[in-house]
Design a protein around this motif. Structure first.
Motif, PDB file in Angstrom:
ATOM      1  N   GLN A   1     -18.106 -46.214  -0.620  1.00 33.18           N
ATOM      2  CA  GLN A   1     -17.215 -47.170   0.047  1.00 33.18           C
ATOM      3  C   GLN A   1     -16.203 -46.476   0.939  1.00 33.18           C
ATOM      4  O   GLN A   1     -15.373 -47.139   1.560  1.00 33.18           O
TER       5      GLN A   1
ATOM      6  N   VAL B   1      -9.823 -53.683  -2.667  1.00 33.14           N
ATOM      7  CA  VAL B   1     -10.925 -52.747  -2.412  1.00 33.14           C
ATOM      8  C   VAL B   1     -11.174 -52.656  -0.903  1.00 33.14           C
ATOM      9  O   VAL B   1     -11.357 -51.572  -0.353  1.00 33.14           O
TER      10      VAL B   1
ATOM     11  N   HIS C   1     -10.739 -57.944  -4.953  1.00 34.57           N
ATOM     12  CA  HIS C   1     -11.740 -57.472  -3.995  1.00 34.57           C
ATOM     13  C   HIS C   1     -11.113 -57.161  -2.636  1.00 34.57           C
ATOM     14  O   HIS C   1     -11.592 -56.312  -1.905  1.00 34.57           O
TER      15      HIS C   1
ATOM     16  N   THR D   1     -27.295 -59.640 -11.044  1.00 28.56           N
ATOM     17  CA  THR D   1     -27.609 -58.964 -12.307  1.00 28.56           C
ATOM     18  C   THR D   1     -26.474 -58.021 -12.685  1.00 28.56           C
ATOM     19  O   THR D   1     -26.091 -57.931 -13.846  1.00 28.56           O
ATOM     20  N   ALA D   2     -25.948 -57.319 -11.693  1.00 28.63           N
ATOM     21  CA  ALA D   2     -24.886 -56.360 -11.949  1.00 28.63           C
ATOM     22  C   ALA D   2     -23.652 -57.064 -12.503  1.00 28.63           C
ATOM     23  O   ALA D   2     -23.028 -56.579 -13.439  1.00 28.63           O
TER      24      ALA D   2
ATOM     25  N   ILE E   1     -26.755 -57.802  -7.105  1.00 27.26           N
ATOM     26  CA  ILE E   1     -25.332 -57.969  -7.442  1.00 27.26           C
ATOM     27  C   ILE E   1     -25.177 -58.980  -8.579  1.00 27.26           C
ATOM     28  O   ILE E   1     -24.361 -58.817  -9.480  1.00 27.26           O
TER      29      ILE E   1
ATOM     30  N   ASP F   1     -16.443 -56.518 -14.077  1.00 28.93           N
ATOM     31  CA  ASP F   1     -15.297 -55.818 -13.507  1.00 28.93           C
ATOM     32  C   ASP F   1     -15.713 -54.790 -12.459  1.00 28.93           C
ATOM     33  O   ASP F   1     -15.059 -54.640 -11.432  1.00 28.93           O
ATOM     34  N   ARG F   2     -16.811 -54.083 -12.747  1.00 32.05           N
ATOM     35  CA  ARG F   2     -17.250 -53.070 -11.790  1.00 32.05           C
ATOM     36  C   ARG F   2     -17.596 -53.729 -10.451  1.00 32.05           C
ATOM     37  O   ARG F   2     -17.307 -53.188  -9.390  1.00 32.05           O
ATOM     38  N   VAL F   3     -18.233 -54.905 -10.524  1.00 32.97           N
ATOM     39  CA  VAL F   3     -18.599 -55.613  -9.293  1.00 32.97           C
ATOM     40  C   VAL F   3     -17.338 -56.071  -8.560  1.00 32.97           C
ATOM     41  O   VAL F   3     -17.194 -55.882  -7.351  1.00 32.97           O
ATOM     42  N   ARG F   4     -16.403 -56.613  -9.313  1.00 31.30           N
ATOM     43  CA  ARG F   4     -15.168 -57.094  -8.711  1.00 31.30           C
ATOM     44  C   ARG F   4     -14.431 -55.951  -8.028  1.00 31.30           C
ATOM     45  O   ARG F   4     -13.976 -56.084  -6.899  1.00 31.30           O
ATOM     46  N   PHE F   5     -14.375 -54.795  -8.708  1.00 33.31           N
ATOM     47  CA  PHE F   5     -13.657 -53.658  -8.135  1.00 33.31           C
ATOM     48  C   PHE F   5     -14.541 -52.822  -7.214  1.00 33.31           C
ATOM     49  O   PHE F   5     -14.207 -51.698  -6.881  1.00 33.31           O
ATOM     50  N   SER F   6     -15.694 -53.373  -6.860  1.00 30.28           N
ATOM     51  CA  SER F   6     -16.464 -52.779  -5.771  1.00 30.28           C
ATOM     52  C   SER F   6     -16.310 -53.631  -4.522  1.00 30.28           C
ATOM     53  O   SER F   6     -17.029 -53.457  -3.545  1.00 30.28           O
ATOM     54  N   GLY F   7     -15.427 -54.613  -4.568  1.00 24.65           N
ATOM     55  CA  GLY F   7     -15.105 -55.368  -3.376  1.00 24.65           C
ATOM     56  C   GLY F   7     -15.838 -56.698  -3.229  1.00 24.65           C
ATOM     57  O   GLY F   7     -15.970 -57.205  -2.120  1.00 24.65           O
ATOM     58  N   TYR F   8     -16.313 -57.265  -4.337  1.00 24.00           N
ATOM     59  CA  TYR F   8     -16.997 -58.558  -4.247  1.00 24.00           C
ATOM     60  C   TYR F   8     -16.134 -59.649  -4.858  1.00 24.00           C
ATOM     61  O   TYR F   8     -15.489 -59.435  -5.878  1.00 24.00           O
ATOM     62  N   ASP F   9     -16.159 -60.813  -4.216  1.00 20.17           N
ATOM     63  CA  ASP F   9     -15.501 -61.966  -4.809  1.00 20.17           C
ATOM     64  C   ASP F   9     -16.492 -62.584  -5.795  1.00 20.17           C
ATOM     65  O   ASP F   9     -17.370 -63.365  -5.438  1.00 20.17           O
TER      66      ASP F   9
ATOM     67  N   TYR G   1     -24.234 -49.927 -13.561  1.00 19.32           N
ATOM     68  CA  TYR G   1     -25.200 -50.983 -13.898  1.00 19.32           C
ATOM     69  C   TYR G   1     -26.416 -50.319 -14.515  1.00 19.32           C
ATOM     70  O   TYR G   1     -27.306 -49.827 -13.828  1.00 19.32           O
TER      71      TYR G   1
ATOM     72  N   PHE H   1     -20.050 -65.531  -5.894  1.00 22.01           N
ATOM     73  CA  PHE H   1     -21.424 -65.214  -6.275  1.00 22.01           C
ATOM     74  C   PHE H   1     -21.902 -66.128  -7.392  1.00 22.01           C
ATOM     75  O   PHE H   1     -23.048 -66.545  -7.415  1.00 22.01           O
TER      76      PHE H   1
ATOM     77  N   ARG I   1     -21.728 -56.115 -15.789  1.00 24.77           N
ATOM     78  CA  ARG I   1     -20.445 -55.419 -15.594  1.00 24.77           C
ATOM     79  C   ARG I   1     -19.638 -56.137 -14.534  1.00 24.77           C
ATOM     80  O   ARG I   1     -19.548 -55.689 -13.398  1.00 24.77           O
TER      81      ARG I   1
END
Lengths: 248, 378
Positions: A166, A81, A78, B231-232, B229, B238-246, A95, B250, B236
């Motif tokens: 982003q 990113v 993260h 639910t996301a 986030i 990986d998508r959340v992780r690679f959208s900049g979330y730790d 999603y 969460f 998914r």
């Protein structure tokens, strides 16, 4: 090693080994600001692995990846990113249960911590930004639609939109037109050329027509190493490339 | 204030549904049930806190914990320790070798109150412990697991193992914990008899109000960006992780929130039932909690509450009549629900309520706000 801060992305001596198998071996790869780069190569050449290494999904065995002079190999996913690197996966990775709007909002670069997300306010600025990005990816009239109901091509665009919101400085796309119709490919090429204004883009692609349509420098990977690099015509003439990839 | 608005506009558990639940819990049940049955219902409602937590962390976050009994137990034991100390004043324990300590300690030849019991002489400390200890436990477990990316079935198995470990610890350390019998004979809270009729009513109401408070907290969390986030990342990661979330943070948060709610449930259980024992900590209760959430609907906050009430009530009915068959029956119900109704009873209500409403003569078809008791699955 001294001048690599001049590049947006400087990869040097990068090696990753999976149980002795070297998917990437001693790779050097440089990218300028605002450059559109296409990476091609046969299956198993290490194209996807290269993106995995840059975005932190796979940890490098050796070597360095510097982004604006900052070492990425030590950062967690993260944080990479946050540095400004966006990654689109090969299969549309969105999603499905959320609306198109929520998908875009989920990538909005604010409220990224737990408490930040709890307190996140959907203000006018957020809504405006989401509408702008949705217009860019031609989904503005689908904002309320459940993302799972989009067509395959639209899902790919949505994921690109989720990265655009982003505002990454480096955008990495893994086969963005796989499974798209001819007209969708055309539109995607136009979209990619437009979004590569003002940011760097790495595209992995198989379709040579699409590669030609994108323009830009081409890097050919083979067995984890760079086989050739240059504009599309030069690469097409290259004897090694014809032998291992394009065929006679 | 958007944060307050969100509480009233979120699509997770409509306000109408919450009002209906409040009406049932606070008005209908006390009127319809005699005190014995109301106390029983109050006890079931303490399980609903755990079910609510599971809806949040399992249903929405995709984190299946088979060890929620741990947090129910921590909350319950914290409260029980305070009440036990109050019940063990030197006067009423004067026949013991060491007066002034809980009776089971005396039986185990312990002559001094252990250090970790001492702070539980204070009610303030106890309430703080009930509110923070379960979440602190969850934080330690969650941090150790989620930062290492342990998830899915491995996480479920580890939480189950931890529930067993805690049970064995409690049973084995009889002198400090009351062992297999638990902590019993709890009578007063600051001199107030918790077993007489009026206090039973009061505790029931307190329980109901706290439960509705937890439903509102859950609803508020789910309708925030955090909820989306969550639910996301269930679907998914990986998508959340690679959208900049730790992602780990969460998960830790929702696991802690679930533990926090379970702990309140445990404390209310101790207060209403008058004892706490390891049989509410281990594998069997932990799995029963999951069944409550599954039967009620793991994507429905209100479903979790109704699930806990209905399944527990069924358990009481059937277990009295066919004690041996009960385990088989609850297992069958669980399998059937998973196979036929993966989103539980809430999904049935979701499907048929709009239909039913449109057929009612007084139907207000124009009312846009759905007053279904559950929310649609995301």
């Amino acid at each position: 090693m001294s001048s690599n801060t001049d590049f947006l992305l400087a990869i040097e001596g990068l090696t990753v080994s999976f149980d002795g198998f070297k998917a990437i071996e001693g790779l050097n790869f440089y990218m300028d600001e605002s450059e559109l780069r296409v990476v091609i190569g046969p299956n198993g050449a290490g194209k996807t692995t290269l993106l995995d290494l840059i975005c932190g999904k796979t940890k490098a065995t050796e070597g360095s990846i510097k982004f604006r002079g900052k070492e990425l190999t030590q950062l967690r996913e993260h944080r990479i990113v946050w540095e400004g690197v966006g990654r689109k996966f090969q299969n549309p990775s969105i999603y499905e249960g959320l609306s198109v709007f929520d998908n875009l909002e989920a990538s909005y670069p604010e409220g990224r911590s737990v408490f930040g997300a709890l307190a996140f306010k959907r203000d006018e600025q957020v809504v405006q930004r989401i509408h702008n990005v949705a217009r860019e990816i031609q989904l503005e009239d689908r904002l309320d639609m459940e993302a799972g109901l989009l067509s395959h091509g639209q899902k790919q665009w949505l994921e690109i939109g989720m990265l655009l919101i982003q505002e990454p400085e480096l955008l990495m796309l893994d086969e963005p037109v796989a499974g798209m119709s001819a007209s969708e490919r055309q539109e995607t090429a136009t979209l990619l050329k437009r979004i590569s204004q003002g940011r760097s883009v790495i595209v992995i692609e198989h379709d040579m027509e699409f590669v030609a349509a994108l323009g830009g420098k081409v890097t050919v990977l083979h067995q984890g190493k760079i086989l050739a690099e240059g504009d599309i015509e030069t690469v097409k003439q290259n004897k090694h490339v014809i032998d291992v990839y394009l065929g006679h | 204030m958007t944060l307050i608005n969100r509480l009233f506009t979120g699509r997770h558990a409509s306000l109408g549904g919450i009002a209906l639940l409040a009406l049932i819990l606070i008005v209908v049940m006390p009127m319809a049930l005699d005190l014995y049955r109301l106390n029983l219902a109050g006890r079931y409602l303490t399980y609903a806190f755990v079910a609510l937590g599971l809806v949040l962390c399992w249903g929405y976050g995709g984190i299946l914990s088979l060890g929620q009994g741990i947090f129910f137990g921590v909350g319950g034991y914290a409260m029980a320790m305070f009440l036990k100390l109050e019940a063990s004043d030197p006067e009423s324990t004067s026949i013991q070798t060491t007066p002034g300590i809980p009776d089971f300690m005396d039986w185990n030849r312990i002559t001094e109150l252990p250090w970790f019991w001492v702070p539980f002489e204070s009610l303030t400390f106890t309430i703080l412990a009930v509110l923070t200890l379960p979440a602190a436990f969850a934080f330690v477990i969650g941090y150790a697991m989620f930062k290492r990316r342990v998830s899915g079935v491995y996480f479920a198995i580890i939480t189950q193992a931890l529930a067993v470990v805690l049970t064995i610890l409690i049973v084995g350390q009889q002198g400090y914990t009351g062992g297999i019998n638990g902590i019993t004979d709890l009578r007063t809270l600051k001199g107030w008899d918790i077993r007489d009729d009026s206090s039973q009513y009061l505790l029931y109401y307190l329980n109901a109000v706290l439960l509705i408070g937890c439903v509102l907290i859950g609803r508020w969390v789910l309708s925030s960006k955090y909820g989306r986030i969550l639910t996301a990342l269930r679907d998914r990661e990986d998508r959340v992780r690679f959208s900049g979330y730790d992602v780990a943070n969460f998960k830790i948060f929702i696991f802690c929130l679930a533990a926090f709610m379970s702990g309140i449930g445990g404390a209310m259980f101790t207060l209403q039932v008058g004892f706490m024992s390891p049989s509410f900590v281990g594998i069997v209760p932990s799995i029963e909690f999951v069944i409550f959430a599954a039967v009620g609907g793991r994507l429905s906050l209100l479903g979790g509450v109704y699930g806990a009430l209905l399944v527990s009530y069924a358990k009481t009915l059937f277990a009295e009549a066919y004690p041996q068959l009960w385990q088989v029956m609850i297992g069958t119900v669980f399998i059937l629900v998973v196979l036929i109704l993966p989103y539980g009873l809430a999904s049935v209500v979701d499907r048929y309520w709009p239909l039913l409403r449109s057929r009612l003569p007084l139907a207000r078809r124009s009312s846009a706000s759905s007053s279904s008791t559950t929310e649609s699955r995301p």
